[in-house]
Write a protein that holds these residues in place. Structure first.
Motif, PDB file in Angstrom:
ATOM      1  N   MET A 167      65.685  37.564 102.101  1.00  0.00           N
ATOM      2  CA  MET A 167      66.778  36.706 102.460  1.00  0.00           C
ATOM      3  C   MET A 167      68.065  37.493 102.267  1.00  0.00           C
ATOM      4  O   MET A 167      68.188  38.245 101.322  1.00  0.00           O
ATOM      5  N   ASN A 168      69.001  37.269 103.121  1.00  0.00           N
ATOM      6  CA  ASN A 168      70.227  38.033 102.985  1.00  0.00           C
ATOM      7  C   ASN A 168      71.121  37.431 101.924  1.00  0.00           C
ATOM      8  O   ASN A 168      70.932  36.312 101.476  1.00  0.00           O
TER       9      ASN A 168
ATOM     10  N   MET B 174      61.514  37.019  95.955  1.00  0.00           N
ATOM     11  CA  MET B 174      61.554  36.938  97.406  1.00  0.00           C
ATOM     12  C   MET B 174      60.296  37.576  97.996  1.00  0.00           C
ATOM     13  O   MET B 174      59.808  37.144  99.025  1.00  0.00           O
ATOM     14  N   HIS B 175      59.759  38.569  97.315  1.00  0.00           N
ATOM     15  CA  HIS B 175      58.517  39.187  97.777  1.00  0.00           C
ATOM     16  C   HIS B 175      57.390  38.161  97.719  1.00  0.00           C
ATOM     17  O   HIS B 175      56.569  38.080  98.625  1.00  0.00           O
TER      18      HIS B 175
ATOM     19  N   LEU C  50      57.740  35.863 100.545  1.00  0.00           N
ATOM     20  CA  LEU C  50      57.213  36.507 101.749  1.00  0.00           C
ATOM     21  C   LEU C  50      55.713  36.251 101.862  1.00  0.00           C
ATOM     22  O   LEU C  50      55.212  35.922 102.941  1.00  0.00           O
TER      23      LEU C  50
ATOM     24  N   PHE D 236      64.688  35.474 106.376  1.00  0.00           N
ATOM     25  CA  PHE D 236      64.672  36.904 106.100  1.00  0.00           C
ATOM     26  C   PHE D 236      65.510  37.622 107.144  1.00  0.00           C
ATOM     27  O   PHE D 236      65.404  37.338 108.332  1.00  0.00           O
ATOM     28  N   SER D 237      66.340  38.546 106.695  1.00  0.00           N
ATOM     29  CA  SER D 237      67.159  39.316 107.628  1.00  0.00           C
ATOM     30  C   SER D 237      66.347  40.483 108.175  1.00  0.00           C
ATOM     31  O   SER D 237      65.364  40.913 107.567  1.00  0.00           O
TER      32      SER D 237
ATOM     33  N   GLU E 183      65.868  43.308 105.781  1.00  0.00           N
ATOM     34  CA  GLU E 183      64.879  43.131 104.725  1.00  0.00           C
ATOM     35  C   GLU E 183      63.449  43.337 105.220  1.00  0.00           C
ATOM     36  O   GLU E 183      62.562  43.595 104.424  1.00  0.00           O
ATOM     37  N   LEU E 184      63.255  43.185 106.508  1.00  0.00           N
ATOM     38  CA  LEU E 184      61.911  43.251 107.062  1.00  0.00           C
ATOM     39  C   LEU E 184      61.593  44.680 107.477  1.00  0.00           C
ATOM     40  O   LEU E 184      62.210  45.238 108.366  1.00  0.00           O
TER      41      LEU E 184
END
Length: 135
Positions: free
Chosen positions: A1-2, A16-17, A20, A47-48, A51-52
């Motif tokens: 996430m940004n 955040m992982h 995911l 998710f930005s 980040e991906l």
């Protein structure tokens, strides 16, 4: 996430992982997919694109496969190379159900906290948005 979506999360990468992983299980419950198909759907969850990373995505999928949350198999890619297609396993469905129940409980808790913040801000004569801007 940004950072616009999560302005105060310090050191939240691991959390955040894990989110995911939840999102991948959810997408795979909907339909089996290859990695690039999954990465195209992840921005829906916030998710930005920065980040991906496809390498990290495949690393996560391999980890989830070793945990028996997902299964994979190779399929012919038509004109291109073979593609590894992932599908949710029965243990992954169980994990997804645990996740969704936990998220529902947290949603209630978060809504209560936000409601209380808004009530306090209103009592202090500030709109919630102006109170945030002054912090």
């Amino acid at each position: 996430m940004n950072s616009e979506n999560v302005p105060c999360c310090h050191g939240g990468y691991e959390k955040m992982h894990r989110f995911l992983e939840f999102c991948l299980l959810l997408l795979l419950k909907e339909e089996s997919s290859h990695g690039y198909g999954l990465i195209e759907k992840l921005p829906y969850f916030g998710f930005s694109s920065e980040e991906l990373n496809i390498g990290n995505l495949y690393k996560t999928l391999r980890k989830m496969e070793s945990q028996e949350f997902v299964n994979s198999h190779w399929v012919e890619g038509g004109q291109g190379p073979k593609k590894r297609v992932y599908e949710i396993a029965s243990l992954g469905l169980e994990e997804l159900n645990i996740w969704i129940e936990a998220l529902k409980r947290r949603k209630v808790m978060i809504e209560k906290a936000i409601g209380r913040y808004d009530k306090i801000s209103a009592a202090q004569g500030k709109s919630p948005d102006s109170a945030l801007a002054s912090e």
